[in-house]
Scaffold this motif. Structure first.
Motif, PDB file in Angstrom:
ATOM      1  N   GLN A 122     -59.276 -44.270  -0.189  1.00  0.00           N
ATOM      2  CA  GLN A 122     -59.165 -45.900  -0.381  1.00  0.00           C
ATOM      3  C   GLN A 122     -59.441 -46.841   0.806  1.00  0.00           C
ATOM      4  O   GLN A 122     -59.895 -47.986   0.503  1.00  0.00           O
ATOM      5  CB  GLN A 122     -57.798 -46.224  -1.208  1.00  0.00           C
ATOM      6  CG  GLN A 122     -57.732 -45.218  -2.584  1.00  0.00           C
ATOM      7  CD  GLN A 122     -58.838 -45.613  -3.732  1.00  0.00           C
ATOM      8  OE1 GLN A 122     -59.847 -46.154  -3.347  1.00  0.00           O
ATOM      9  NE2 GLN A 122     -58.257 -45.308  -4.754  1.00  0.00           N
ATOM     10  N   GLY A 123     -58.806 -46.561   1.913  1.00  0.00           N
ATOM     11  CA  GLY A 123     -58.932 -47.249   3.154  1.00  0.00           C
ATOM     12  C   GLY A 123     -60.334 -47.785   3.337  1.00  0.00           C
ATOM     13  O   GLY A 123     -61.114 -48.471   3.526  1.00  0.00           O
ATOM     14  N   ASP A 124     -61.250 -46.506   3.376  1.00  0.00           N
ATOM     15  CA  ASP A 124     -62.613 -46.561   3.347  1.00  0.00           C
ATOM     16  C   ASP A 124     -63.484 -47.307   2.640  1.00  0.00           C
ATOM     17  O   ASP A 124     -64.258 -47.720   2.709  1.00  0.00           O
ATOM     18  CB  ASP A 124     -63.117 -44.969   3.737  1.00  0.00           C
ATOM     19  CG  ASP A 124     -62.627 -44.433   5.047  1.00  0.00           C
ATOM     20  OD1 ASP A 124     -62.022 -45.166   5.911  1.00  0.00           O
ATOM     21  OD2 ASP A 124     -62.877 -42.910   5.192  1.00  0.00           O
ATOM     22  N   THR A 175     -49.374 -51.856   1.623  1.00  0.00           N
ATOM     23  CA  THR A 175     -49.378 -52.615   0.485  1.00  0.00           C
ATOM     24  C   THR A 175     -48.865 -51.987  -0.796  1.00  0.00           C
ATOM     25  O   THR A 175     -48.249 -52.716  -1.642  1.00  0.00           O
ATOM     26  CB  THR A 175     -51.007 -53.019   0.305  1.00  0.00           C
ATOM     27  OG1 THR A 175     -51.530 -53.602   1.598  1.00  0.00           O
ATOM     28  CG2 THR A 175     -51.281 -53.889  -0.819  1.00  0.00           C
ATOM     29  N   VAL A 176     -49.014 -50.810  -0.935  1.00  0.00           N
ATOM     30  CA  VAL A 176     -48.674 -49.842  -2.004  1.00  0.00           C
ATOM     31  C   VAL A 176     -47.356 -50.030  -2.035  1.00  0.00           C
ATOM     32  O   VAL A 176     -46.840 -49.999  -3.061  1.00  0.00           O
ATOM     33  CB  VAL A 176     -48.992 -48.352  -2.227  1.00  0.00           C
ATOM     34  CG1 VAL A 176     -48.599 -47.766  -3.307  1.00  0.00           C
ATOM     35  CG2 VAL A 176     -50.811 -48.491  -2.415  1.00  0.00           C
ATOM     36  N   ILE A 177     -46.716 -49.509  -0.738  1.00  0.00           N
ATOM     37  CA  ILE A 177     -45.211 -49.522  -0.862  1.00  0.00           C
ATOM     38  C   ILE A 177     -44.533 -51.135  -1.020  1.00  0.00           C
ATOM     39  O   ILE A 177     -43.573 -51.109  -1.914  1.00  0.00           O
ATOM     40  CB  ILE A 177     -44.684 -49.200   0.525  1.00  0.00           C
ATOM     41  CG1 ILE A 177     -44.960 -47.622   0.599  1.00  0.00           C
ATOM     42  CG2 ILE A 177     -42.934 -49.415   0.506  1.00  0.00           C
ATOM     43  CD1 ILE A 177     -44.930 -47.390   1.932  1.00  0.00           C
ATOM     44  N   ALA A 178     -44.880 -52.202  -0.601  1.00  0.00           N
ATOM     45  CA  ALA A 178     -44.565 -53.579  -0.821  1.00  0.00           C
ATOM     46  C   ALA A 178     -44.759 -53.870  -2.013  1.00  0.00           C
ATOM     47  O   ALA A 178     -43.598 -54.379  -2.908  1.00  0.00           O
ATOM     48  CB  ALA A 178     -45.208 -54.345   0.078  1.00  0.00           C
ATOM     49  N   VAL A 179     -45.886 -53.831  -2.661  1.00  0.00           N
ATOM     50  CA  VAL A 179     -46.040 -54.348  -4.064  1.00  0.00           C
ATOM     51  C   VAL A 179     -45.531 -53.295  -5.069  1.00  0.00           C
ATOM     52  O   VAL A 179     -44.717 -54.018  -6.088  1.00  0.00           O
ATOM     53  CB  VAL A 179     -47.734 -54.274  -4.360  1.00  0.00           C
ATOM     54  CG1 VAL A 179     -48.006 -54.803  -5.837  1.00  0.00           C
ATOM     55  CG2 VAL A 179     -48.595 -55.330  -3.542  1.00  0.00           C
ATOM     56  N   GLY A 180     -45.482 -52.030  -4.707  1.00  0.00           N
ATOM     57  CA  GLY A 180     -44.705 -51.158  -5.621  1.00  0.00           C
ATOM     58  C   GLY A 180     -43.245 -51.535  -5.811  1.00  0.00           C
ATOM     59  O   GLY A 180     -42.382 -51.468  -6.916  1.00  0.00           O
ATOM     60  N   VAL A 240     -52.280 -39.040   3.519  1.00  0.00           N
ATOM     61  CA  VAL A 240     -53.514 -38.532   4.125  1.00  0.00           C
ATOM     62  C   VAL A 240     -54.719 -39.187   3.143  1.00  0.00           C
ATOM     63  O   VAL A 240     -55.578 -39.921   3.433  1.00  0.00           O
ATOM     64  CB  VAL A 240     -53.748 -37.278   4.496  1.00  0.00           C
ATOM     65  CG1 VAL A 240     -55.196 -36.865   5.144  1.00  0.00           C
ATOM     66  CG2 VAL A 240     -52.628 -36.724   5.354  1.00  0.00           C
ATOM     67  N   LEU A 241     -54.657 -38.576   1.945  1.00  0.00           N
ATOM     68  CA  LEU A 241     -55.651 -38.534   1.168  1.00  0.00           C
ATOM     69  C   LEU A 241     -56.085 -39.952   0.749  1.00  0.00           C
ATOM     70  O   LEU A 241     -57.167 -40.559   0.906  1.00  0.00           O
ATOM     71  CB  LEU A 241     -55.838 -37.534   0.032  1.00  0.00           C
ATOM     72  CG  LEU A 241     -57.040 -37.163  -0.941  1.00  0.00           C
ATOM     73  CD1 LEU A 241     -58.170 -36.885   0.102  1.00  0.00           C
ATOM     74  CD2 LEU A 241     -56.782 -36.453  -1.857  1.00  0.00           C
ATOM     75  N   ILE A 298     -53.329 -47.382   7.051  1.00  0.00           N
ATOM     76  CA  ILE A 298     -51.846 -48.016   7.156  1.00  0.00           C
ATOM     77  C   ILE A 298     -51.786 -49.297   6.205  1.00  0.00           C
ATOM     78  O   ILE A 298     -50.599 -49.300   5.713  1.00  0.00           O
ATOM     79  CB  ILE A 298     -51.377 -48.209   8.553  1.00  0.00           C
ATOM     80  CG1 ILE A 298     -51.480 -46.899   9.381  1.00  0.00           C
ATOM     81  CG2 ILE A 298     -49.947 -48.775   8.714  1.00  0.00           C
ATOM     82  CD1 ILE A 298     -50.394 -45.936   9.034  1.00  0.00           C
ATOM     83  N   ILE A 299     -52.578 -50.354   6.300  1.00  0.00           N
ATOM     84  CA  ILE A 299     -52.391 -51.383   5.521  1.00  0.00           C
ATOM     85  C   ILE A 299     -52.359 -51.075   3.993  1.00  0.00           C
ATOM     86  O   ILE A 299     -51.782 -51.437   3.399  1.00  0.00           O
ATOM     87  CB  ILE A 299     -53.658 -52.343   5.766  1.00  0.00           C
ATOM     88  CG1 ILE A 299     -53.472 -52.910   7.370  1.00  0.00           C
ATOM     89  CG2 ILE A 299     -53.496 -53.598   4.849  1.00  0.00           C
ATOM     90  CD1 ILE A 299     -54.625 -53.778   7.538  1.00  0.00           C
ATOM     91  N   VAL A 300     -53.322 -50.013   3.544  1.00  0.00           N
ATOM     92  CA  VAL A 300     -53.329 -49.537   2.217  1.00  0.00           C
ATOM     93  C   VAL A 300     -51.808 -48.873   1.841  1.00  0.00           C
ATOM     94  O   VAL A 300     -51.209 -49.224   0.808  1.00  0.00           O
ATOM     95  CB  VAL A 300     -54.348 -48.417   1.908  1.00  0.00           C
ATOM     96  CG1 VAL A 300     -54.331 -47.906   0.489  1.00  0.00           C
ATOM     97  CG2 VAL A 300     -55.602 -49.217   2.225  1.00  0.00           C
TER      98      VAL A 300
END
Length: 214
Positions: free
Chosen positions: A154-156, A168-173, A148-149, A163-165
């Motif tokens: 960070q999306g805002d 992205t974190v999951i994919a790049v991580g 949530v947080l 969801i994209i944030v």
């Protein structure tokens, strides 16, 4: 072998924090001394590109500033919530542990787990039942922060859907490990600025070509 493994983990953790705070230091330095650096960079390009470069530099600085502001908000929220929770549970050094969580929270999604280790050890030494409640506290904070947080704040901040944030974190991580997790959101912020910059100019060029064709 055990000592070697422990030393390896400690060395990796130290390297992680050096990388993390190096990224933060560079970002803060760019914001604080951005005008002089901008002038140094733009002098290397022809004069006709100066307006575009100024706009791009300003947008990158704004996006980076929003990203750093988002990090501060997330750190403060987690630090305050953890401190209050640990005080309520009677864990010693609750305020110090809250500050530690605020420091580690700048690592998206994983920071709360790193911040939990000292509190869990102290609670376990005092009372195993208390350690269970502490684990539940950190699990709750980590769940809210990761789902949530961080995506919302960070999306805002970088003007990208939460969801994209998260994706992205999951994919790049998954590709680059912890360093990828740290760099995923600022990279996304830069990518969004570059996309908007070139998309606007491509549309203007297409309009100009259409008018010439008419």
């Amino acid at each position: 072998p055990v000592l070697t493994g422990i030393l390896g983990r400690v060395t990796g953790l130290v390297g992680l924090f050096i990388t993390l705070f190096g990224v933060l230091f560079v970002g803060i330095t760019l914001l604080a001394d951005g005008d002089r650096l901008r002038r140094s960079v733009t002098r290397a390009f022809p004069h006709r590109y100066l307006a575009d470069l100024d706009e791009l530099w300003t947008n990158l600085g704004t996006s980076l500033s929003r990203y750093l502001s988002g990090l501060i908000v997330i750190a403060l929220v987690q630090g305050v919530v953890i401190s209050i929770g640990l005080l309520f549970l009677g864990v010693p050094y609750a305020l110090v542990l809250g500050l530690w969580v605020a420091a580690t929270s700048v690592i998206p999604y994983l920071g709360a787990w790193l911040g939990a280790i000292p509190a869990l050890i102290l609670a376990l030494l005092d009372d195993p039942t208390k350690a269970i409640w502490v684990a539940l506290l950190y699990f709750t904070v980590q769940t809210l922060e990761g789902n949530v947080l961080t995506p919302r704040v960070q999306g805002d901040a970088v003007r990208v859907h939460p969801i994209i944030v998260l994706l992205t974190v999951i994919a790049v991580g998954s590709l680059f490990g912890i360093i990828g997790v740290i760099l995923a959101v600022p990279t996304l912020a830069v990518g969004r600025v570059l996309f908007d910059f070139f998309h606007a100019r491509i549309r203007l060029e297409d309009r100009a070509v259409s008018k010439q064709a008419d």
